[in-house]
Design an enzyme around this catalytic site. Structure first.
Site, PDB file in Angstrom:
ATOM      1  N   THR A   1      27.009  61.484  77.866  1.00  0.00           N
ATOM      2  CA  THR A   1      27.554  60.040  77.812  1.00  0.00           C
ATOM      3  C   THR A   1      27.947  59.835  76.187  1.00  0.00           C
ATOM      4  O   THR A   1      28.018  60.739  75.346  1.00  0.00           O
ATOM      5  CB  THR A   1      26.181  59.021  77.763  1.00  0.00           C
ATOM      6  OG1 THR A   1      26.668  57.641  77.551  1.00  0.00           O
ATOM      7  CG2 THR A   1      25.063  59.540  76.776  1.00  0.00           C
TER       8      THR A   1
ATOM      9  N   MET B   1      31.590  70.029  74.197  1.00  0.00           N
ATOM     10  CA  MET B   1      30.899  69.051  74.050  1.00  0.00           C
ATOM     11  C   MET B   1      31.773  67.792  73.752  1.00  0.00           C
ATOM     12  O   MET B   1      32.284  67.771  72.393  1.00  0.00           O
ATOM     13  CB  MET B   1      29.699  69.023  72.885  1.00  0.00           C
ATOM     14  CG  MET B   1      28.673  69.994  73.545  1.00  0.00           C
ATOM     15  SD  MET B   1      27.605  70.547  72.036  1.00  0.00           S
ATOM     16  CE  MET B   1      26.893  69.118  71.525  1.00  0.00           C
ATOM     17  N   THR B   2      32.462  67.109  74.365  1.00  0.00           N
ATOM     18  CA  THR B   2      33.461  66.123  74.175  1.00  0.00           C
ATOM     19  C   THR B   2      32.952  65.241  73.192  1.00  0.00           C
ATOM     20  O   THR B   2      33.846  64.541  72.488  1.00  0.00           O
ATOM     21  CB  THR B   2      33.848  65.381  75.511  1.00  0.00           C
ATOM     22  OG1 THR B   2      32.862  64.804  76.242  1.00  0.00           O
ATOM     23  CG2 THR B   2      34.668  66.551  76.506  1.00  0.00           C
ATOM     24  N   CYS B   3      31.626  64.666  73.289  1.00  0.00           N
ATOM     25  CA  CYS B   3      31.261  63.899  72.106  1.00  0.00           C
ATOM     26  C   CYS B   3      31.661  64.005  70.923  1.00  0.00           C
ATOM     27  O   CYS B   3      31.715  63.354  69.787  1.00  0.00           O
ATOM     28  CB  CYS B   3      29.793  63.308  72.681  1.00  0.00           C
ATOM     29  SG  CYS B   3      29.720  62.568  74.205  1.00  0.00           S
ATOM     30  N   ALA B   4      31.359  65.448  70.674  1.00  0.00           N
ATOM     31  CA  ALA B   4      31.528  65.902  69.325  1.00  0.00           C
ATOM     32  C   ALA B   4      32.914  66.672  68.995  1.00  0.00           C
ATOM     33  O   ALA B   4      32.932  67.278  67.976  1.00  0.00           O
ATOM     34  CB  ALA B   4      30.371  66.856  68.995  1.00  0.00           C
TER      35      ALA B   4
END
Length: 1445
Positions: free
Chosen positions: A1094, A1410-1413
């Site tokens: 998310t 890790m697309t969020c980071a």
């Protein structure tokens, strides 16, 4: 034991709420409470719902619950009130009983421990160790009330005695630790420790350093004591004790040691230097350390010491002997790797100021170190307009101000600075070392001129001119001539003369005088050409001031103005206290007639005796331009035939683009801009009234003149050169104020007008009174009132009307009372009473559209260029009122209401720029021309297409192929050439003033110019302004002050909402999301059903998936609906709405039009939300669709941008129609002419019917003459097709789109952008990568460096990717197929690549993310080919899933 704060935090929930500092309302115990059961209530956790998951901390569920409970208790029954009271009493009694028991227990423990510690025999040492441990534990957790002053006083000498134990290190350590805790637990303990000589004991432990842990604990104890007893620590030698063996400790302990020294240096005594001067050598060495926090502490100490000894030259010399200047110069150097806080950086420059003010050692060292190079870098890269408030406020001093103070200290002038220390010594040194001055001048002159030219704060401008004046005073003639070759000093001085302040003009005169004296008439002619002489003449005889560049001299106060509260003469004095400076500022150093005397002397000495100088101070080229300008004006007045204008226009442009250099002064003063404006607007700019009958013919004339003027730049004359002259002229004549709030922070206030309420910002003090001549109203009887600065005239009028109108009827009074509950910072419901009163400031009527803050600012700005804190917030403003006459309430019609529909260009001719720019002024004229030229440049394709059609009609082009314009030969200038640097800097500075933003006090010119001339401001500045205008003032403060590159990144401080999304129902989920949250000012985050992950990555992917859904065929939304290989609708030219007939069927191909409208509403919501949240969409809209979003009108020539075949055909049809009309007008009518051929085919033989091409169900018209297209109805057919394609056929869809968009924020806020810029905002950047760029913008970590072989392979692989593969890679790593605005450099967090450790064979594993980071885990593949294969597989097959993490 060392981190007591943590221990106490961990156990605080074990104790009742009353033991902490909190309101009793926070504690709501249950009905059954015992002392052992009482716990601190915790905030209830928000419940996570199926779709809507609240993550905002702005409104908690518990807060709402408590509000409901309060309401219930307030309106409940008497029985319930009594029950609640009983519960509260019971809970309070339980708490008090618990406290008594705890207090009694702690006191008994203290007595027992004290008894044991007083033991004398050696056999008691074990007991003492145990007692000390128990004491430390008690002190860690006891309440403040548990330890009395008597007990602290009893414990202190015992613990100090044990701290001096000679043989037992454990007792030393525990006793000193207990002293540390004692200082925390009891505020007066530090005094007891000083009374019993505890500080020398601690210092001895540090100096002996037998045991490191004991020494470390001693440092912590001294740090606590130094907070309350700094003087005692200083006198006991704590500074040297702390610093002597500082290298033996770890970095964290070193920070504690330096914190102690900082505490001591905060309050140095006024007498005696030795206790702290002995520490200077050690402190200077510590400046070389790498730890930033440590260096900041050391710098703070040295800054305080320098402040203390600033009055002693001997001590300043001593400070300068230990390498301090070298270290400080290194730290403030921008090339230094140590990053210090802004305040410390500024303080270090201030330290150099103090040293240079009283130490010749420091002055010589600074010149030896070439300090000018460092200061040049600071001034040239330091964002002068974007940083902290101006140094006007007492105690405020920004970095630029300190830099200028240092430069002034290095260049004193004996005749002017006779009161300054070492003036003669410094002067002698400078005269004896001309090489230093040469280097100084080469470094500083250009950047100082650049700073002044950006239109900075008046005080900074004055400081820069002071330095330039002093520099030129010292430099010899030859060096000065070489130096001035690098800059246009004449033009610079002419610009300075346009400033209104007499101190600034005096400096400009002084600089001019020195240059003329040293250069033997070399600059006489340049001064004449650039207008310096003209300005000098205007100073001598103010009424001679020109109507253009130097009209400001008509308003300037040439003698001392005693009404000014502050004087520039003292703004850079190195005084000890601000109070002395403030008192001295009441007496200006300038003589009353100093300006005229010096101006007269310059004119007489250098110009009157020069034969080449004309009597009126002008040049031949200026007189020629004036003559041409007058000729053009005369032709307009006498209604000369249009054909005769061409010759004059060509002469004007030939001179402007000729070989003779034309200065900014000559260009502005010639009046050319005014004549051109009158010519283009058909003379209406100089006329006050236009008759209604002539309005249409006026437009026809204006259109022809506009084409003639635009045609000048498509033939022989350079648009870039003319643009450069206009931009230079605008920078010289504009005088838009920058309103600085002059307060360092917000403060709460209480407003009594227009209604009583608290504000989070200051209020203005206003005294109301009757305007002279007002007979029907009474005098307001009240004293000065605190008025909400956001109130407008209507709100204040509602407050005053019943108080000043004795005959006001009951309805007026009731309306006034009602308004007190409704009127706030903006006007409430309109009523008759709002227009009863008009308000005046010094006799000038206040604009009803402005807030009180804006009105006062505008009024103050008319008097002074700079507004001080006292003049704005502390002064009582006298505002008068009178009853509004009917004449004042009637609105006047601006010129521009026309019977015919004007084109885009003609709209610009007859629309206003804004009320802040007075018509017929040079500023207005230049802005008018810039706006016309920008439109001509932007619409050049349409203009030339139109001209080619006319050429075909008149027979100058014989083939239809020559009708359609191509890009060849019509290349204009780049859009950024229209950006005015000076205005952009002013806007940036204004947007940095948080108080002006929060109070709505930004000057009205910001909004007006952004609306009428947005091209004047850089794209980045407009992005920031867009955030302010679209997403409310308070929302944007953090964003604007954060200094992001684009100003479009979403704000991490905004509240957030999580939303559950189903992958198989993307559009349905999006519709539900928008229904719930479109109008809420929250950032949306996505979580997919039954998937991990998310946050940022899934959210970006969601917007990409929604973009894909809108491009699926069969929605009925887009023109063509052609399916590409990707399964998406579209064309090479972008998406454009498909036409739906307003009168036709509502169903087509089983698609309901109502469903199409709903889709457009959702699309508008999604586009607006993406802009609001800073997300990227993958929607290839056409250029024409972006224009519709921006509210621009489309025409025939825009159709080519999304349907080239239809567009080209319609243009050729239009050429045939115009050819037929032309032949009719000249009488050359024949059968062939009546039915022209379209590519060798008669129009009627094309067999076209009146349906929309490509849409056979779309009937354009019906009737006997509208069955088939022929030459007679071809014009009607063209108009109907164009209307159906870009107007009536898509108007309902666009209305739906805009209605959805406006639910998020008003779409009108986008109008400041161009279509290309809007595409960048919405869809991000599309950039190509090179190896150097990638290695600089990517972070390599956890096993990889920039030189690791796998990384080198990786950089080569992604450079080999084609465009689609690059998009896939970006989407794989970030979740979106395109990078945000600013490209890879603006990616936040930065793209990071780390080594992935594989459990099996490395070539068998895949990369994961890790697309969020923005975090890529890359295995160290065995070869480049293997890496490329695995990367391509991952980015193509791994899309749409978050399991590769």
């Amino acid at each position: 034991m060392g981190n007591r704060g943590q221990k106490r935090a961990e156990t605080i929930d074990e104790f009742p709420a009353d033991k902490r500092t909190c309101s009793s309302l926070e504690f709501r115990p249950s009905s059954s409470v015992s002392p052992t059961e009482i716990t601190t209530p915790t905030t209830s956790t928000n419940q996570t719902h199926d779709h809507d998951m609240e993550t905002s901390s702005s409104a908690s569920g518990s807060g709402s619950a408590r509000t409901d409970e309060d309401k219930d208790s307030a309106y409940g029954s008497c029985d319930s009130d009594e029950m609640v009271d009983a519960e509260h009493r019971k809970a309070r009694n339980a708490i008090l009983e618990y406290q008594r028991q705890r207090l009694s227990g702690d006191q008994e423990k203290f007595k027992r421990v004290l008894l044991v510690l007083n033991g004398e025999s050696e056999s008691d040492e074990l007991a003492q160790e145990k007692a000390l441990r128990e004491l430390c534990e008690i002190l860690s957790f006891c309440a403040d009330s548990s330890l009395s002053s008597l007990m602290a006083n009893s414990l202190s000498p015992v613990l100090i005695k044990l701290a001096g134990h000679e043989t037992n290190p454990e007792i030393m350590l525990l006793s000193i630790r207990a002293l540390t805790y004692l200082c925390d637990s009891h505020p007066r303990s530090s005094g007891f420790i000083v009374r019993y000589n505890g500080i020398p004991v601690l210092c001895q432990r540090l100096l002996s350093i037998e045991y490191v842990d004991v020494a470390e604990q001693s440092l912590q104890a001294l740090e606590k004591i130094s907070r309350e007893q700094p003087l005692a620590c200083l006198q006991a030698g704590a500074i040297m004790a702390v610093l002597t063996f500082i290298d033996f400790f770890s970095t964290s302990i070193q920070r504690v040691a330096l914190s102690t020294v900082v505490n001591i240096c905060e309050k140095l005594p006024s007498e005696g230097f030795s206790p702290f001067m002995d520490a200077v050598p050690i402190l200077c060495q510590l400046l070389q350390y790498e730890d930033n926090q440590l260096v900041e502490h050391v710098a703070t100490c040295l800054i305080k010491i320098a402040e203390r000894v600033r009055g002693s030259p001997e001590m300043l010399d001593e400070l300068s002997k230990h390498g301090l200047i070298h270290q400080v110069s290194h730290l403030i150097d921008l090339n230094n790797k140590t990053t210090l806080s802004q305040s410390v950086d500024t303080g270090l420059i201030g330290l150099l100021v103090k040293l240079a003010s009283g130490s010749m050692i420091a002055v010589k060292s600074l010149f030896d170190l070439n300090i000018s190079r460092i200061l040049k870098d600071i001034l040239s890269t330091y964002d002068l307009s974007h940083r902290v408030p101006s140094p006007r406020a007492v105690g405020q001093s920004n970095q630029a101000h300190e830099v200028l103070k240092l430069l002034i200290q290095l260049l004193p002038v004996v005749a002017r600075d006779h009161e300054v220390l070492l003036t003669e010594e410094k002067s002698t040194f400078l005269v004896e070392n001309p090489n230093f001055l040469k280097t100084f001048g080469n470094d500083m002159l250009h950047v100082l001129i650049q700073v002044v030219d950006t239109g900075v704060d008046l005080y900074i401008c004055y400081g820069c001119l002071c330095v330039i004046d002093r520099l030129i005073y010292y430099i010899n003639s030859d060096t000065l001539l070489d130096l001035l070759k690098q800059v246009n000093i004449s033009r610079f001085l002419a610009g300075v003369f346009t400033r209104k302040d007499r101190h600034v003009i005096m400096l400009a005169l002084s600089i001019s005088d020195t240059i003329l004296k040293k250069t033997n008439d070399v600059f006489v002619d340049p001064f004449v050409k650039e207008g310096v002489l003209y300005a000098i003449d205007a100073l001598m005889v103010p009424e001679k001031g020109s109507s253009f560049m130097f009209s400001a001299f008509n308003d300037i106060q040439l003698s001392n103005d005693s009404s000014r509260k502050r004087c520039l003469c003292y703004s850079f004095d190195n005084c000890k206290s601000s109070s002395s400076s403030a008192s001295a500022s009441l007496n200006c150093k300038m003589e009353n007639d100093g300006l005229q005397t010096l101006a007269r002397n310059i004119r007489t000495t250098y110009f009157d005796k020069n034969a080449s100088t004309s009597a009126n101070g002008t040049t031949d080229i200026l007189e020629k331009l004036k003559s041409l300008s007058a000729e053009l004006a005369s032709m307009i007045t006498h209604s000369t035939p249009e054909e005769e204008y061409d010759n004059v226009l060509h002469q004007i442009m030939s001179h402007l683009n000729g070989s003779d250099v034309i200065s900014t002064f000559e260009f502005v003063e010639s009046g050319i801009t005014r004549s051109l404006v009158n010519y283009l607007s058909s003379g209406q700019c100089s006329r006050s009234v236009s008759d209604d009958n002539g309005s249409k013919s006026q437009h026809c004339v204006a259109e022809r003149r506009l084409k003639t003027f635009g045609g000048l730049f498509w033939s022989n004359f350079s648009l870039s050169d003319f643009m450069a002259k206009l931009q230079s002229g605008l920078s010289s004549v504009e005088d838009f104020p920058v309103v600085v709030s002059s307060v360092s922070k917000h403060r709460n206030s209480y407003a009594t007008v227009p209604y009583r309420h608290c504000t989070t910002y200051p209020c203005l003090k206003v005294l109301f009174g009757k305007e002279d001549g007002e007979l029907t109203l009474v005098e307001y009887s009240g004293d000065a009132q605190n008025v909400d600065p956001l109130s407008d005239a209507d709100a204040i009028g509602k407050f005053l009307w019943p108080k000043v109108c004795p005959e006001s009827n009951k309805e007026d009074k009731n309306e006034s009372v009602k308004s007190q509950n409704n009127v706030g910072s903006t006007s409430a419901e309109s009523s008759d009473s709002v227009s009863h009163l008009s308000f005046y400031l010094d006799g000038k009527q206040v604009d009803r559209a402005l807030t009180l803050y804006q009105a006062v600012i505008n009024h103050q700005k008319e008097k002074y260029e700079t507004i001080t804190h006292a003049e704005l917030w502390n002064q009582i403003h006298k505002i008068t009122y009178k009853k509004t006459s009917n004449l004042e309430t009637t609105t006047t019609q601006d010129f521009g209401c026309h019977t015919c529909q004007p084109s885009t260009l003609k709209k610009l001719l007859f629309s206003d720029i804004g009320s802040t720019v007075e018509k017929s002024t040079p500023c207005y004229n230049i802005l008018f021309l810039l706006r016309i030229l920008e439109a001509v440049n932007r619409l050049r394709f349409h203009i030339i297409s139109h001209e080619k059609i006319h050429s075909f009609a008149q027979g100058r082009i014989s083939e239809l192929d020559g009708v359609r314009a191509t890009s060849e030969g019509i290349l204009g200038i780049l859009q950024n050439e229209f950006v005015n640097t000076r205005l952009t800097e002013k806007l940036e500075q204004q947007m940095r003033d948080l108080l002006a933003i929060s109070t709505g006090g930004m000057p009205s010119w910001c909004k007006e110019l952004m609306s009428s001339c947005p091209f004047l401001f850089s794209f980045e500045a407009r992005c920031k302004y867009f955030r302010l205008a679209a997403f409310s003032k308070l929302h944007s403060q953090t964003r604007v002050s954060s200094g992001s590159n684009s100003g479009i990144q979403n704000d991490s401080s905004m509240p957030r909402k999580k939303f559950l999304v189903y992958r198989h129902q993307i559009l349905e989920s999006a519709a539900k999301m928008m229904d719930l949250h479109a109008s809420q000012k929250v950032v949306l985050e996505v979580k997919y059903d039954e998937e991990v992950g998310t946050g940022l990555g899934p959210t970006l992917e969601f917007f990409t998936l929604v973009s894909n859904e809108f491009q699926k065929p069969g929605l009925g939304m887009w023109r063509g609906d052609n399916v590409l290989d990707s399964g998406r609708v579209g064309s090479l030219f972008g998406l454009f709405p498909g036409p739906w007939s307003p009168t036709g069927p509502t169903v087509s191909n089983n698609i309901e039009f109502s469903e199409v409208k709903r889709k457009f509403i959702l699309l508008g919501q999604i586009v607006a939300k993406a802009l609001h949240d800073g997300r990227v969409l993958d929607l290839p809209f056409s250029k024409a669709f972006y224009k519709l979003i921006l509210g621009k009108e489309l025409g025939l020539y825009d159709i080519q941008s999304f349907d080239p075949v239809l567009g080209k055909t319609l243009i050729e049809f239009r050429a045939l129609v115009e050819r037929r009309k032309y032949l009719k007008s000249v009488g050359e009518i024949s059968a062939d002419n009546l039915d022209p051929c379209f590519r060798d085919t008669k129009v009627k033989d094309l067999h076209l019917d009146f349906t929309l091409p490509g849409y056979p169900d779309y009937i354009l018209a019906s009737g006997p003459d509208k069955e088939m297209v022929n030459s007679a109805n071809l014009e009607d057919y063209i108009e109907l097709v164009v209307d159906a394609t870009i107007n009536s056929g898509i108007s309902r869809q666009m209305e739906a789109f805009k209605s959805g968009f406006n639910q998020v924020f008003p779409i009108i806020n986008l109008h400041i952008f161009t279509d290309e810029e809007l595409e960048r905002l919405l869809c991000g950047e599309s950039e190509t990568w090179n190896s150097n760029q990638l290695s600089d913008l990517i972070k390599f970590d956890h096993g990889y460096t920039a030189s690791s072989p796998p990384i080198l392979h990786f950089l080569e692989v992604i450079q080999e990717f084609d465009y689609e593969q690059q998009k896939a890679f970006v989407k794989f790593v970030t979740g979106a197929p395109r990078l945000p605005l600013g490209g890879l450099a603006s990616l936040n967090p930065k793209l990071t690549i780390v080594r992935k450790h594989c459990d099996k064979f490395v070539d068998a594993d895949l990369p994961s993310v890790m697309t969020c980071a923005n975090y890529l885990k890359l295995p160290p593949y065995s070869s480049k080919e293997m890496m490329k294969e695995k990367l391509l597989y991952a980015i193509t097959e791994g899309q749409g899933s978050f399991h590769l993490s």
